[in-house]
Design a protein around this motif. Structure first.
Motif, short mmCIF file in Angstrom:
data_model
loop_
_atom_site.label_atom_id
_atom_site.label_comp_id
_atom_site.label_asym_id
_atom_site.label_seq_id
_atom_site.Cartn_x
_atom_site.Cartn_y
_atom_site.Cartn_z
N LYS A 1 -3.95 0.72 3.75
CA LYS A 1 -3.36 1.96 4.23
C LYS A 1 -4.37 2.86 4.94
O LYS A 1 -4.21 3.18 6.11
CB LYS A 1 -2.73 2.72 3.05
CG LYS A 1 -1.91 3.94 3.46
CD LYS A 1 -1.21 4.52 2.25
CE LYS A 1 -0.32 5.71 2.64
NZ LYS A 1 0.35 6.30 1.47
N ALA B 1 -2.91 3.37 -2.39
CA ALA B 1 -2.18 2.19 -1.91
C ALA B 1 -2.73 0.93 -2.57
O ALA B 1 -3.93 0.84 -2.88
CB ALA B 1 -2.30 2.08 -0.39
N SER C 1 1.86 -4.67 4.53
CA SER C 1 1.38 -3.43 3.95
C SER C 1 2.34 -2.30 4.30
O SER C 1 3.15 -2.41 5.21
CB SER C 1 -0.03 -3.10 4.46
OG SER C 1 0.04 -2.81 5.84
N SER C 2 2.21 -1.21 3.57
CA SER C 2 3.11 -0.08 3.81
C SER C 2 2.76 0.66 5.09
O SER C 2 3.52 1.46 5.56
CB SER C 2 3.03 0.90 2.62
OG SER C 2 1.69 1.33 2.45
N SER C 3 1.56 0.41 5.62
CA SER C 3 1.14 1.05 6.86
C SER C 3 0.51 0.00 7.74
O SER C 3 -0.48 -0.58 7.37
CB SER C 3 0.13 2.17 6.57
OG SER C 3 -0.35 2.71 7.77
#
Length: 370
Positions: A9, A30, A45-47
């Motif tokens: 992140k 994260a 990944s979330s970002s």
């Protein structure tokens, strides 16, 4: 052996314990999953990492910092903002106890606010004497504070990182270190949480530094010569002649900035130890490097980086040889008298202050300024 991975992140470099398949980032919280090479691509990944650019601080990574309230979030004035992180670790009640580190932190803060006009609200100081658990120099708090120092940095900003405490080394296995070792800083809880490695300090503070911004690091610790992993080291002989050594990794990885200026004063070379001593102030224990740094400024030797280095080396060398320092103390001695009480640790020491930077420069013509 510890493996270094980038947070999925905020891109902070993290140390992955042996055998671990995931790790939680202490900065943005994260979770980064480490793919088994036999199991195909890692989970998303979330970002997306593609959104990361050198020098860019993802907005989503800002929220978890306990220091978001300081410095005040007003637009920088024409000369830029001044912001400082000061860390003094004494390792009280352990076998690693040091006497002078909190003294160093107090004296450095006094100098920054009074001589260089750093706003007190723009200085974060981590010491064991602070009752606020977020202001203790733990590994977690140091990481968070390092991120606070760089977040939102803009052209014209002046940043300072001062550390007084233990430094160490650990074996480097990727071939990026000239001597084969990474340099480290030791938080108060390093025996249980581990040390902060130069790769992480470089990734957090140095590489994101934007053009027009300036970072000074003042590191009073053993083995600290290249603890910011800056690409060039200034080697100066006893006559004051200097050369710049190229410490860029053979891999070609860039360890410089994103256009900003990063300069580090270190207490000694990577293979040296530094001193916690009362031989300089004559009153109480201080770090030899911090004392000589402040002394050089107060004696009017802070015009250029070369004059700073020569003054610092002279102060330490004269004390090491047992000679009297004419006018020893000055503001520093009056500071430790006014601010401090405490014990002493006498004895000589062997160390040579070092200078590293993201780019070589003429140390005798470049003005010194914080």
């Amino acid at each position: 052996m510890l493996m270094l991975v980038d947070c999925s992140k905020c891109r902070t470099t993290l140390q992955l314990p042996p055998g671990a398949q995931s790790i939680r980032c202490a900065i943005c919280q994260a979770i980064t999953h480490i793919a088994d090479p036999r199991s195909g691509p890692p989970p998303p990944s979330s970002s997306p990492s593609s959104s990361y650019q050198p020098g860019h601080v993802p907005p989503s990574a800002v929220a978890p910092s306990p220091y978001n309230h300081a410095p005040p979030g007003q637009p920088p004035h024409a000369q830029g903002r001044k912001r400082a992180l000061i860390v003094g670790v004494s390792y009280r009640h352990t076998n690693h106890e040091l006497k002078g580190c909190i003294n160093d932190a107090r004296c450095m803060k006094y100098m920054l606010t009074n001589r260089f006009k750093f706003p007190e609200s723009s200085i974060v100081m981590l010491t064991e004497e602070d009752p606020d658990p977020l202001k203790r120099p733990t590994k977690y708090n140091m990481r968070m504070a390092l991120y606070w120092l760089i977040q939102g940095c803009q052209p014209g900003d002046s940043l300072l990182f001062h550390f007084s405490g233990h430094g160490s080394q650990q074996r480097n296995y990727n071939g990026e270190e000239v001597d084969g070792y990474d340099e480290t800083l030791c938080p108060v809880d390093f025996e249980t949480q581990g040390m902060i490695v130069d790769d992480e300090i470089n990734a957090t503070l140095v590489r994101p530094l934007p053009r027009g911004a300036r970072l000074h690091a003042i590191i009073d610790a053993c083995h600290s010569g290249t603890v910011l992993d800056l690409p060039f080291l200034c080697r100066m002989d006893r006559q004051g002649k200097y050369i710049w050594e190229d410490h860029r990794p053979r891999s070609g990885m860039w360890k410089g900035t994103s256009g900003g200026e990063a300069i580090s004063f270190s207490g000694c070379d990577d293979n040296q130890t530094s001193a916690d001593t009362s031989a300089l102030s004559k009153i109480t224990s201080t770090g030899a490097m911090t004392y000589s740094f402040i002394q050089a400024i107060e004696r009017g030797h802070g015009a250029t980086y070369g004059s700073m280095l020569n003054s610092m080396r002279s102060t330490i060398r004269n004390t090491d040889s047992g000679s009297e320092l004419s006018g020893a103390g000055g503001l520093v001695t009056s500071l430790v008298t006014m601010l401090l009480t405490g014990g002493s640790l006498s004895g000589g020491f062997r160390q040579e202050p070092q200078l590293t930077a993201n780019e070589p420069f003429d140390v005798y013509t470049k003005p010194f300024s914080l």
